[in-house]
Design an enzyme around this catalytic site. Sequence first.
Site, PDB file in Angstrom:
ATOM      1  N   PHE A  63      58.767  39.739  48.541  1.00  0.00           N
ATOM      2  CA  PHE A  63      59.074  41.298  48.374  1.00  0.00           C
ATOM      3  C   PHE A  63      60.117  41.793  49.152  1.00  0.00           C
ATOM      4  O   PHE A  63      60.814  41.199  49.461  1.00  0.00           O
ATOM      5  CB  PHE A  63      57.472  41.699  48.994  1.00  0.00           C
ATOM      6  CG  PHE A  63      57.043  43.244  48.518  1.00  0.00           C
ATOM      7  CD1 PHE A  63      57.409  43.739  47.293  1.00  0.00           C
ATOM      8  CD2 PHE A  63      56.198  43.755  49.361  1.00  0.00           C
ATOM      9  CE1 PHE A  63      56.892  44.786  46.996  1.00  0.00           C
ATOM     10  CE2 PHE A  63      55.844  45.124  49.121  1.00  0.00           C
ATOM     11  CZ  PHE A  63      56.243  45.566  47.921  1.00  0.00           C
ATOM     12  N   THR A 105      58.430  41.499  57.492  1.00  0.00           N
ATOM     13  CA  THR A 105      58.142  40.246  56.893  1.00  0.00           C
ATOM     14  C   THR A 105      58.030  39.869  55.156  1.00  0.00           C
ATOM     15  O   THR A 105      57.954  38.978  54.609  1.00  0.00           O
ATOM     16  CB  THR A 105      56.936  39.394  57.359  1.00  0.00           C
ATOM     17  OG1 THR A 105      55.722  40.344  56.929  1.00  0.00           O
ATOM     18  CG2 THR A 105      56.898  39.168  58.807  1.00  0.00           C
ATOM     19  N   GLU A 106      58.289  41.062  54.651  1.00  0.00           N
ATOM     20  CA  GLU A 106      58.471  41.031  53.168  1.00  0.00           C
ATOM     21  C   GLU A 106      59.262  40.095  52.316  1.00  0.00           C
ATOM     22  O   GLU A 106      58.626  39.625  51.386  1.00  0.00           O
ATOM     23  CB  GLU A 106      58.806  42.493  52.682  1.00  0.00           C
ATOM     24  CG  GLU A 106      57.744  43.461  52.975  1.00  0.00           C
ATOM     25  CD  GLU A 106      57.801  44.210  54.381  1.00  0.00           C
ATOM     26  OE1 GLU A 106      57.518  45.203  54.379  1.00  0.00           O
ATOM     27  OE2 GLU A 106      58.538  43.879  55.246  1.00  0.00           O
ATOM     28  N   VAL A 107      60.373  40.028  52.938  1.00  0.00           N
ATOM     29  CA  VAL A 107      61.216  38.939  52.059  1.00  0.00           C
ATOM     30  C   VAL A 107      60.512  37.447  52.099  1.00  0.00           C
ATOM     31  O   VAL A 107      60.973  36.693  51.230  1.00  0.00           O
ATOM     32  CB  VAL A 107      62.482  38.853  52.734  1.00  0.00           C
ATOM     33  CG1 VAL A 107      63.389  40.021  52.517  1.00  0.00           C
ATOM     34  CG2 VAL A 107      62.599  38.332  54.148  1.00  0.00           C
TER      35      VAL A 107
END
Length: 258
Positions: free
Chosen positions: A140, A134-136
């Site tokens: 991130f 899920t970083e985006v």
Amino acid sequence: MNTLVLYSVADRVATITINRPEKRNALNPQLIEALTETFILASEDDAVKVVVLKANGDSFSAGADLAYLQQLQHNTFEENVTDSNNLKKLFTTIYYLPKIVIAQVEGHAIAGGCGLATVCDIIFATPESNFGYTEVKIGFVPAIVSCFLKQKVSETIASELLLTGKIFNAEQALQYNLINFVTNANEINQTVQDFALSLCKESSGNSLMITKQLITQTTNPLLEKSLETAVQINARVRESSDFKKGIESFLNKEKITW
């Protein structure tokens, strides 16, 4: 032994348990270091042939700890490189461990927690388990785990999962070839133990080690170079305005408008 991570051995199977249930087993520098040390301990333990990684509580690992995310906003570039290298060290320790590592995923495995499962050799999950890189969504990048994910699933699927940051369930993870088995929650402990014991009893330890080396060292000969690049990207993106905006909104539980 650090109580963040529990270690036990029975019948040549080591069980490494993430023990931070009150924080949904979220990753922070102390937990990352403790996990790395415990995997090294398992690799050097002559009584161990197979390693099982699991977690106490309702989540396998919910990703980065909130206090840890807050600290990242104030890190220097050099501190972020060091921090990224520590995560790389944990992932590569598991990936190259001379013993088979089985992940027993119960509950959420999100962001860094999903990466942790990704680098294991065999992955069991319950039907209720959810996964996601899920970083985006918070500004991130899933830099380090991307180097491993592309070896497990097709580039098409890797692109979809990494670019959308979507949450997906165990059945979808199975279809993507990310995990190996979906097992009911009331059976997963016994099923994983039976699987680990069958490896211990039916396969040569030396052959398992060398076969794992064949897989990890021939699948992607450029992995180390890719990881070095990923560490630099990881550190650089933390200096971006999008990262600072994303983390601040996430910490304040505010909807992020990109």
